[in-house]
Design a protein around this motif. Structure first.
Motif, short mmCIF file in Angstrom:
data_model
loop_
_atom_site.label_atom_id
_atom_site.label_comp_id
_atom_site.label_asym_id
_atom_site.label_seq_id
_atom_site.Cartn_x
_atom_site.Cartn_y
_atom_site.Cartn_z
N SER A 143 1.01 10.18 6.87
CA SER A 143 1.78 10.04 8.10
C SER A 143 1.21 8.94 8.99
O SER A 143 1.96 8.13 9.55
CB SER A 143 1.79 11.37 8.86
OG SER A 143 2.43 11.24 10.09
N GLN A 144 -0.10 8.87 9.10
CA GLN A 144 -0.75 7.84 9.91
C GLN A 144 -0.52 6.45 9.31
O GLN A 144 -0.24 5.49 10.03
CB GLN A 144 -2.24 8.11 10.03
CG GLN A 144 -2.56 9.37 10.79
CD GLN A 144 -4.03 9.75 10.69
OE1 GLN A 144 -4.73 9.33 9.77
NE2 GLN A 144 -4.49 10.55 11.64
N ILE A 145 -0.66 6.34 8.00
CA ILE A 145 -0.48 5.05 7.33
C ILE A 145 0.97 4.57 7.47
O ILE A 145 1.22 3.41 7.80
CB ILE A 145 -0.89 5.15 5.84
CG1 ILE A 145 -2.41 5.39 5.73
CG2 ILE A 145 -0.47 3.90 5.07
CD1 ILE A 145 -2.86 5.79 4.34
N ILE A 146 1.91 5.47 7.24
CA ILE A 146 3.33 5.11 7.33
C ILE A 146 3.68 4.71 8.75
O ILE A 146 4.39 3.71 8.97
CB ILE A 146 4.22 6.26 6.83
CG1 ILE A 146 4.02 6.44 5.32
CG2 ILE A 146 5.68 6.02 7.16
CD1 ILE A 146 4.58 7.73 4.76
N CYS A 175 0.82 -1.22 0.00
CA CYS A 175 0.00 0.00 0.00
C CYS A 175 0.85 1.26 0.00
O CYS A 175 0.36 2.35 -0.34
CB CYS A 175 -0.94 0.01 1.20
SG CYS A 175 -0.11 0.13 2.80
N LEU A 176 2.12 1.16 0.34
CA LEU A 176 2.98 2.34 0.39
C LEU A 176 3.53 2.74 -0.98
O LEU A 176 4.03 3.84 -1.15
CB LEU A 176 4.15 2.11 1.35
CG LEU A 176 3.77 1.93 2.81
CD1 LEU A 176 5.00 1.63 3.65
CD2 LEU A 176 3.04 3.15 3.33
N ARG A 177 3.38 1.85 -1.95
CA ARG A 177 3.84 2.18 -3.30
C ARG A 177 2.81 3.09 -3.94
O ARG A 177 1.65 2.74 -4.07
CB ARG A 177 4.00 0.92 -4.14
CG ARG A 177 5.04 -0.01 -3.59
CD ARG A 177 5.17 -1.22 -4.48
NE ARG A 177 5.92 -2.27 -3.81
CZ ARG A 177 6.13 -3.45 -4.31
NH1 ARG A 177 5.64 -3.77 -5.49
NH2 ARG A 177 6.82 -4.33 -3.64
N GLY A 178 3.25 4.27 -4.34
CA GLY A 178 2.35 5.21 -4.99
C GLY A 178 1.25 5.72 -4.08
O GLY A 178 0.12 5.93 -4.53
N LEU A 179 1.54 5.91 -2.83
CA LEU A 179 0.56 6.39 -1.85
C LEU A 179 0.06 7.78 -2.26
O LEU A 179 0.85 8.71 -2.42
CB LEU A 179 1.23 6.44 -0.47
CG LEU A 179 0.37 6.65 0.75
CD1 LEU A 179 -0.66 5.53 0.88
CD2 LEU A 179 1.24 6.68 2.01
N ARG A 180 -1.24 7.91 -2.46
CA ARG A 180 -1.84 9.17 -2.92
C ARG A 180 -2.92 9.62 -1.94
O ARG A 180 -4.13 9.48 -2.20
CB ARG A 180 -2.45 9.00 -4.30
CG ARG A 180 -1.48 8.56 -5.35
CD ARG A 180 -0.86 9.77 -6.03
NE ARG A 180 -0.10 9.35 -7.19
CZ ARG A 180 1.22 9.40 -7.23
NH1 ARG A 180 1.90 9.82 -6.21
NH2 ARG A 180 1.85 9.02 -8.32
N VAL A 181 -2.50 10.15 -0.81
CA VAL A 181 -3.43 10.67 0.18
C VAL A 181 -2.85 11.97 0.73
O VAL A 181 -1.70 12.32 0.47
CB VAL A 181 -3.65 9.66 1.34
CG1 VAL A 181 -4.36 8.41 0.85
CG2 VAL A 181 -2.35 9.30 2.01
N LYS A 182 -3.63 12.67 1.52
CA LYS A 182 -3.16 13.91 2.15
C LYS A 182 -2.00 13.59 3.09
O LYS A 182 -1.94 12.50 3.67
CB LYS A 182 -4.29 14.58 2.92
CG LYS A 182 -5.38 15.11 2.03
CD LYS A 182 -6.45 15.80 2.85
CE LYS A 182 -7.53 16.34 1.94
NZ LYS A 182 -8.58 17.03 2.69
N PRO A 183 -1.08 14.53 3.26
CA PRO A 183 0.09 14.28 4.12
C PRO A 183 -0.25 13.80 5.53
O PRO A 183 0.43 12.92 6.07
CB PRO A 183 0.79 15.64 4.17
CG PRO A 183 0.41 16.30 2.89
CD PRO A 183 -1.00 15.85 2.62
N GLU A 184 -1.31 14.34 6.12
CA GLU A 184 -1.69 13.92 7.47
C GLU A 184 -2.08 12.44 7.50
O GLU A 184 -1.68 11.70 8.39
CB GLU A 184 -2.86 14.76 7.99
CG GLU A 184 -2.56 16.24 8.14
CD GLU A 184 -2.64 17.02 6.83
OE1 GLU A 184 -3.26 16.53 5.85
OE2 GLU A 184 -2.04 18.10 6.78
#
Length: 82
Positions: free
Chosen positions: A55-58, A43-52
């Motif tokens: 940060s939570q996903i990472i 899911c981290l490849r090409g992550l396209r979400v808002k920075p906030e």
């Protein structure tokens, strides 16, 4: 940026050269760790979400990676088979 550690452009002293080598070694290790985490969590490849949200996903992926490391789970191959 005051918090950003950068190498000396033209090291004049042995201590500056040692700093540059240590910084380079650290950077390589961090980049390799990013590769392992991205291999483990597609899911981290090409992550396209808002920075906030990113940060939570990472953060969640890193916590899970640390748990997997503690449990001695098999480490996936790096992206591109490296």
């Amino acid at each position: 940026m005051k918090f950003l550690m950068t190498p000396y452009g033209d090291p004049q002293m042995p201590s500056e050269d040692r700093f540059n080598r240590a910084l380079s070694t650290c950077r390589v290790r961090i980049e390799m760790t990013f590769g392992v985490i991205k291999s483990r969590f597609n899911c981290l490849r090409g992550l396209r979400v808002k920075p906030e949200r990113a940060s939570q996903i990472i953060t969640a992926c890193v916590v899970l990676h640390n748990i997997a490391t503690i449990r001695k789970e098999r480490t996936p191959r790096a992206i591109g088979g490296r």
